[in-house]
Design a protein around this motif. Structure first.
Motif, mmCIF file in Angstrom:
data_model
loop_
_atom_site.group_PDB
_atom_site.id
_atom_site.type_symbol
_atom_site.label_atom_id
_atom_site.label_comp_id
_atom_site.label_asym_id
_atom_site.label_seq_id
_atom_site.Cartn_x
_atom_site.Cartn_y
_atom_site.Cartn_z
ATOM 1 N N LEU A 187 65.245 76.107 -39.976
ATOM 2 C CA LEU A 187 66.377 75.596 -40.735
ATOM 3 C C LEU A 187 67.650 76.064 -40.044
ATOM 4 O O LEU A 187 67.904 77.266 -39.952
ATOM 5 C CB LEU A 187 66.325 76.109 -42.175
ATOM 6 N N ALA A 188 68.431 75.110 -39.528
ATOM 7 C CA ALA A 188 69.664 75.438 -38.807
ATOM 8 C C ALA A 188 70.869 75.068 -39.667
ATOM 9 O O ALA A 188 71.054 73.905 -40.021
ATOM 10 C CB ALA A 188 69.717 74.696 -37.474
ATOM 11 N N ILE A 189 71.688 76.070 -40.007
ATOM 12 C CA ILE A 189 72.887 75.871 -40.816
ATOM 13 C C ILE A 189 74.112 76.099 -39.928
ATOM 14 O O ILE A 189 74.160 77.076 -39.172
ATOM 15 C CB ILE A 189 72.918 76.852 -42.006
ATOM 16 N N GLU A 190 75.073 75.192 -40.023
ATOM 17 C CA GLU A 190 76.279 75.319 -39.183
ATOM 18 C C GLU A 190 77.539 75.142 -40.015
ATOM 19 O O GLU A 190 77.702 74.131 -40.701
ATOM 20 C CB GLU A 190 76.247 74.283 -38.054
ATOM 21 N N LEU A 191 78.424 76.126 -39.949
ATOM 22 C CA LEU A 191 79.760 76.004 -40.527
ATOM 23 C C LEU A 191 80.702 75.472 -39.449
ATOM 24 O O LEU A 191 80.424 75.599 -38.253
ATOM 25 C CB LEU A 191 80.241 77.352 -41.063
ATOM 26 N N ASP A 192 81.830 74.914 -39.878
ATOM 27 C CA ASP A 192 82.649 74.160 -38.930
ATOM 28 C C ASP A 192 84.115 74.600 -38.910
ATOM 29 O O ASP A 192 84.991 73.939 -39.474
ATOM 30 C CB ASP A 192 82.560 72.667 -39.258
ATOM 31 N N PRO A 193 84.416 75.707 -38.214
ATOM 32 C CA PRO A 193 85.824 76.133 -38.119
ATOM 33 C C PRO A 193 86.696 75.157 -37.337
ATOM 34 O O PRO A 193 87.921 75.160 -37.511
ATOM 35 C CB PRO A 193 85.744 77.498 -37.421
ATOM 36 N N VAL A 194 86.095 74.332 -36.471
ATOM 37 C CA VAL A 194 86.884 73.313 -35.780
ATOM 38 C C VAL A 194 87.529 72.388 -36.809
ATOM 39 O O VAL A 194 88.719 72.054 -36.722
ATOM 40 C CB VAL A 194 86.016 72.512 -34.794
ATOM 41 N N TYR A 195 86.754 72.011 -37.826
ATOM 42 C CA TYR A 195 87.289 71.180 -38.910
ATOM 43 C C TYR A 195 88.300 71.971 -39.741
ATOM 44 O O TYR A 195 89.355 71.446 -40.115
ATOM 45 C CB TYR A 195 86.153 70.681 -39.788
ATOM 46 N N TRP A 196 88.004 73.235 -40.029
ATOM 47 C CA TRP A 196 88.922 74.045 -40.842
ATOM 48 C C TRP A 196 90.311 74.100 -40.215
ATOM 49 O O TRP A 196 91.321 74.035 -40.917
ATOM 50 C CB TRP A 196 88.411 75.486 -40.978
ATOM 51 N N PHE A 197 90.378 74.231 -38.891
ATOM 52 C CA PHE A 197 91.645 74.402 -38.178
ATOM 53 C C PHE A 197 92.286 73.077 -37.787
ATOM 54 O O PHE A 197 93.341 73.076 -37.156
ATOM 55 C CB PHE A 197 91.422 75.241 -36.911
ATOM 56 N N GLN A 198 91.686 71.976 -38.153
ATOM 57 C CA GLN A 198 92.137 70.671 -37.680
ATOM 58 C C GLN A 198 93.596 70.371 -38.025
ATOM 59 O O GLN A 198 94.306 69.696 -37.269
ATOM 60 C CB GLN A 198 91.219 69.585 -38.266
ATOM 61 N N LEU A 199 94.072 70.868 -39.158
ATOM 62 C CA LEU A 199 95.440 70.585 -39.590
ATOM 63 C C LEU A 199 96.443 71.643 -39.136
ATOM 64 O O LEU A 199 97.633 71.546 -39.456
ATOM 65 C CB LEU A 199 95.478 70.463 -41.119
ATOM 66 N N VAL A 200 95.970 72.631 -38.400
ATOM 67 C CA VAL A 200 96.864 73.679 -37.883
ATOM 68 C C VAL A 200 97.441 73.200 -36.555
ATOM 69 O O VAL A 200 96.711 72.906 -35.604
ATOM 70 C CB VAL A 200 96.105 75.003 -37.693
ATOM 71 N N SER A 201 98.742 73.134 -36.473
ATOM 72 C CA SER A 201 99.392 72.603 -35.273
ATOM 73 C C SER A 201 99.471 73.650 -34.164
ATOM 74 O O SER A 201 99.405 74.866 -34.409
ATOM 75 C CB SER A 201 100.801 72.114 -35.609
ATOM 76 N N ILE A 202 99.637 73.159 -32.942
ATOM 77 C CA ILE A 202 99.838 74.049 -31.802
ATOM 78 C C ILE A 202 101.090 74.890 -32.010
ATOM 79 O O ILE A 202 101.136 76.079 -31.692
ATOM 80 C CB ILE A 202 99.957 73.229 -30.498
ATOM 81 N N SER A 203 102.114 74.281 -32.577
ATOM 82 C CA SER A 203 103.369 75.000 -32.816
ATOM 83 C C SER A 203 103.148 76.207 -33.729
ATOM 84 O O SER A 203 103.716 77.287 -33.498
ATOM 85 C CB SER A 203 104.396 74.052 -33.441
ATOM 86 N N MET A 204 102.319 76.040 -34.759
ATOM 87 C CA MET A 204 102.051 77.153 -35.678
ATOM 88 C C MET A 204 101.338 78.286 -34.957
ATOM 89 O O MET A 204 101.646 79.468 -35.188
ATOM 90 C CB MET A 204 101.227 76.662 -36.871
ATOM 91 N N LEU A 205 100.392 77.963 -34.096
ATOM 92 C CA LEU A 205 99.673 79.000 -33.364
ATOM 93 C C LEU A 205 100.573 79.655 -32.319
ATOM 94 O O LEU A 205 100.490 80.872 -32.085
ATOM 95 C CB LEU A 205 98.423 78.413 -32.705
#
Length: 245
Positions: A187-205
């Motif tokens: 059973l392989a479970i995957e969380l998705d931080p790529v999706y979590w950060f999708q709305l974070v702009s380059i400017s904010m980082l």
């Protein structure tokens, strides 16, 4: 032993019945042990081992990639609906939390289960993060490459209770998940931080505050550090998780 008893009973009774009723009675009695064997077959367990990981692909901007971390679980449950046999339900709780490392090459022994074999038309996972004692419940580590080309470590720290509901899909893309007692399943479970950060702009980082951790300037994102970024991500943490079996 059951089959011999059934035959003996048939032999005893058939002498007092006519041929038609004897044949009917024999068919019914012989079916009983066969039916019992089939029922017991679907109770035999399959060894299901679990891995949990994160989406490690680079973000859409290409400037951010995730490298590891862990989740601290308060509870974990499995519900399944089978075409054969009864539905199943397993639940486990940890009073002090169970730390599950994000690692696609290591089985997590805390999440190993013996699950009855069969064809599952529904396989649902529910798990909740542990938020007592002020411990981090989800930690995701990564690397942000800034506009100057420098790599800056990044830490996302989540301390709240969060509930995840995930419906597992079949590894082969079929309509059902097949568990066989002779085959160890993963059973392989995957969380998705790529999706979590999708709305974070380059400017904010680019403009995020840096925290010195062991002498290394690091972007820490938590409810107390870079909280404007944290608020964007926290609303999406329980979304986009996947599982396959």
């Amino acid at each position: 032993m059951h089959l011999n008893n059934s035959l003996y009973l048939v032999y005893t009774i058939m002498s007092s019945l006519n041929t038609r009723y004897t044949i009917l009675l024999m068919a019914i009695l012989l079916a009983l042990p066969i039916s019992s064997c089939r029922k017991n077959k679907w109770k035999k367990p399959t060894d299901v081992k679990t891995i949990m990981d994160i989406n490690r692909l680079s973000s859409s901007s290409g400037n951010l990639r995730f490298t590891g971390g862990y989740i601290r679980l308060a509870s974990f449950s499995i519900q399944g609906q089978r075409e054969q046999g009864d539905d199943i339900y397993f639940n486990q709780e940890w009073s002090n939390g169970a730390v599950i490392n994000f690692d696609n090459s290591a089985f997590q022994s805390q999440l190993d289960y013996d699950i009855p074999q069969g064809s599952y038309t529904l396989f649902e996972l529910d798990f909740e993060t542990f938020d007592d004692n002020g411990d981090i419940s989800i930690l995701v580590e990564g690397i942000y490459t800034n506009q100057s080309g420098a790599d800056i470590p990044l830490r996302f720290e989540f301390l709240d209770a969060e509930t995840f509901e995930v419906f597992a899909e079949s590894n082969d893309g079929g309509p059902a998940i097949i568990l066989d007692k002779d085959v160890v399943s993963t059973l392989a479970i995957e969380l998705d931080p790529v999706y979590w950060f999708q709305l974070v702009s380059i400017s904010m980082l680019e403009n995020a505050d840096l925290t010195n951790i062991s002498g290394v300037p690091t972007i820490v994102i938590s409810d107390s550090e870079n909280s404007d970024i944290f608020d964007i991500i926290a609303d999406r943490v329980d979304e986009s998780a996947e599982a396959a079996l």
